[in-house]
Every structure is written in structure tokens, then in C-alpha cells.
Design a protein around this motif. Sequence first.
Motif, short mmCIF file in Angstrom:
data_model
loop_
_atom_site.label_atom_id
_atom_site.label_comp_id
_atom_site.label_asym_id
_atom_site.label_seq_id
_atom_site.Cartn_x
_atom_site.Cartn_y
_atom_site.Cartn_z
N THR B 117 0.83 -1.21 0.00
CA THR B 117 0.00 0.00 0.00
C THR B 117 0.86 1.25 0.00
O THR B 117 0.59 2.22 -0.72
CB THR B 117 -0.93 0.01 1.24
N THR B 118 1.93 1.24 0.80
CA THR B 118 2.81 2.40 0.90
C THR B 118 3.53 2.68 -0.41
O THR B 118 3.58 3.81 -0.87
CB THR B 118 3.83 2.19 2.03
N ALA B 119 4.08 1.62 -1.02
CA ALA B 119 4.82 1.80 -2.27
C ALA B 119 3.87 2.28 -3.38
O ALA B 119 4.19 3.21 -4.13
CB ALA B 119 5.50 0.49 -2.68
N ARG B 120 2.69 1.68 -3.46
CA ARG B 120 1.72 2.08 -4.46
C ARG B 120 1.35 3.56 -4.28
O ARG B 120 1.35 4.35 -5.21
CB ARG B 120 0.46 1.21 -4.35
N GLN B 121 1.05 3.90 -3.01
CA GLN B 121 0.61 5.26 -2.74
C GLN B 121 1.73 6.27 -2.98
O GLN B 121 1.49 7.37 -3.47
CB GLN B 121 0.07 5.37 -1.30
N PHE B 122 2.95 5.87 -2.67
CA PHE B 122 4.08 6.76 -2.94
C PHE B 122 4.21 7.02 -4.44
O PHE B 122 4.38 8.17 -4.87
CB PHE B 122 5.39 6.18 -2.38
N PHE B 123 4.13 5.96 -5.24
CA PHE B 123 4.22 6.13 -6.71
C PHE B 123 3.10 7.06 -7.21
O PHE B 123 3.33 7.94 -8.03
CB PHE B 123 4.12 4.78 -7.42
#
Lengths: 96, 272
Positions: B117-123
Motif C-alpha cells: 500500500t505504501t509503495a503504491r501510494q508513494f508512486f
Amino acid sequence: MSKKIKHLPLWEVFIRSKRGLDHKHAGSIHAADGEQALQYARDTYTRRNEGCSIWVAKSADIIASRPEDSASFFDPAGDKVYRHPTFYDVPDDLKL
Amino acid sequence: MELNDGETLDAKVCDCPMTPDTSRQDLFQYVLRLGDNALINGQRLSEWCGHGPFLEEDVGVANTALDLIGRARMLLTYAGEVEGAGRTEDDLAYFRHERDFRNFLIMELPVGDFAFTTARQFFIDAYDYFYYQALQYSVDSTLAAIAAKTLKECEYHLRHTGEWMVRLGDGTAESHEKIRKAVADLMPFTFELFDADEIDRRMCERHIGVDLDAIEKSWNEKVADALAEATLERPEVTFTRSGGRQGLHSEHMGYLLAEMQSVQRTWPGLQW
């Protein structure tokens, strides 16, 4: 065996509601460091437009008086009415 | 050029060599895509509400989800106005079928673990940040106003997820491995974000839309910096995934829509 829950360090949050007013204690949150504490304070305490400035401080860094100090700290002030500015004559045309 | 009706919107597109219908259709599609991205991303992120890793982050993620749904409301309302067929934000959100949604695939992927979730949201946050920064100069005044409002939120979202990328990447061996895997799994889905089609190009030429090449450059720099700080390497990508723009969604999209639309599908027009 119960699992021990380890919390992140506790931080105290102070919010200034608008310019010219003081920061007031709003509550506390858990966070890993100052930046994260600031973000969580923002997310938790300013989501309804409550603030224009935030301070966070580690709860552990606050030196607080203890309940058992209260007799020696606060009671002596109780009977010293002359410390209140109530013995001056206020001029009639001074608006308070 | 005489226009079919007197809506103010037409004043902005009438110097274009295309017919009003084509240019209106372009703008509708353009706004709809932005609205769908915000809606589906917000819907996915809201699944964390009550399930965050701890209370403070739970509140933080839910706040972001609400920002995204608020953005979707503005954009879908505007899309409905542009279309001129009387469809409201709710009509567009709750009464379209899967093939009619225009969001990127990365928005609809299941939440996964917190690293995913964090990586997706960061992108996405990095993309949105540069995208809305550019869009606030759109000659379309409604889009420019929405972008200016949205940009402030994007700035905060990016700060929040950027911090988490470093925290997880440069954290424990376990957190590093989880975020590394998330970045590797997600990277193939990021190319779709910059894959400009005819509508993007025409909207950019008319200074309504943004230049995706410029955004791709900024995004790559931002991501490279964040990955370096998070002690992560940018994974090699051997294949890419796309299709959201054409309504060709992943198998996850149907389930998301079923949940999101169930109330309005069951009781159409129900008010809160």
C-alpha cells in the motif's frame, strides 16, 4: 502466553488555533520520531480546521509536578490574597 | 464557430479546429480519467480504515482516502457537466460498468500488505504531485481551480508516503524485504501512467492537459531519490501492464466495483 504490545514513543501535541493565540495542549500520539509525530498530530488533531501551528514534544521530556507535591507547591499561595491586583483603585474612565 | 448551446465551457474550446463535439468529448474523457483514478484509489485506500498498523497511521491513511474521494467528487461532477447528458457524480461513480471505468490498473490492485500500500501510494502521490502542479496552469479554469486545491493535499500525501518509503526501506531486514518486493511488483504498472494517447496529446496541445513527458522526467527523479534514500534499487522491468484507459481492467476491479456500488445498485438514488 499473552503477546506484549510494544508502542512507539509517546508525544504530546500542542496546537495553536489561530495567530496571536497560544499553543494549547491538544492530546498525545505515538510516533517513531519528530517528523512522524508532526504528521500524526496533523492527521489526528487538525483535520477539522483546528490549527495553524503544531508543536510536538516527547512526553518523556516533560518534567511534571506530582500530585504529592501539591501541598508544598500550591497550598502556600492559597492565603496570600495580597498577591492579587485587587487592592488598587481603578480610575472610573478606565475600561476593563 | 457557432456552438450548439450557450454553456460557458464552449467559450474555451471554440478556437480549436475540431468540432465542438469532439473537443467536448475529449475534455469529458480527460476529466473522467482523472476522476476515476481518484475514486478507485480512494476506494482501495479506504479499506485500511480500522485495519491500520496502529491507530495514528489508521487515521492518516483514512484521511488520505477521504482527500481522494473528495477530489473524485469534484472531478466527476465536472465530467458530468462537460458531458452535458445530465449525469451526476453519483451516476458516474455508481452506475457505470467495469468496462466504462478509465482508471489506471495500479489504482485497483488489492491493498496487499502495508508495504505494498505504501509503495503504491508513494508512486501515485509523486505522480499526482507533479501532475496537479502542472494542471493548475490549465487554460480550463475549472480544472485549474481543482488542481490548485488538490495540489496542497498531494504535497502532504507525498511527504507522508515518502517518509514511509525511507522508514521501511532503511528499517529492519524484514521491512526492507517487504518494501523491496512491493516496489518490484508495482513497477511494471507505473509505465501506464505516462503512456500518452491521442486524447492526452490533443489536450496538451490545447493547454488544457499536461505534458506527460515532463511529468515522467520529474517522477523518475523523485522516485530515484526516494529509492536511494530508502536503500532500495530500482528494479529491472521486463514487462509492463496497461489497459485501464481502454476499460480493460484486472480481475480485481469487478470485486471493487461490486462492493463500492452495491448500495446504490440495490436502492438506486438512496440518500445518506
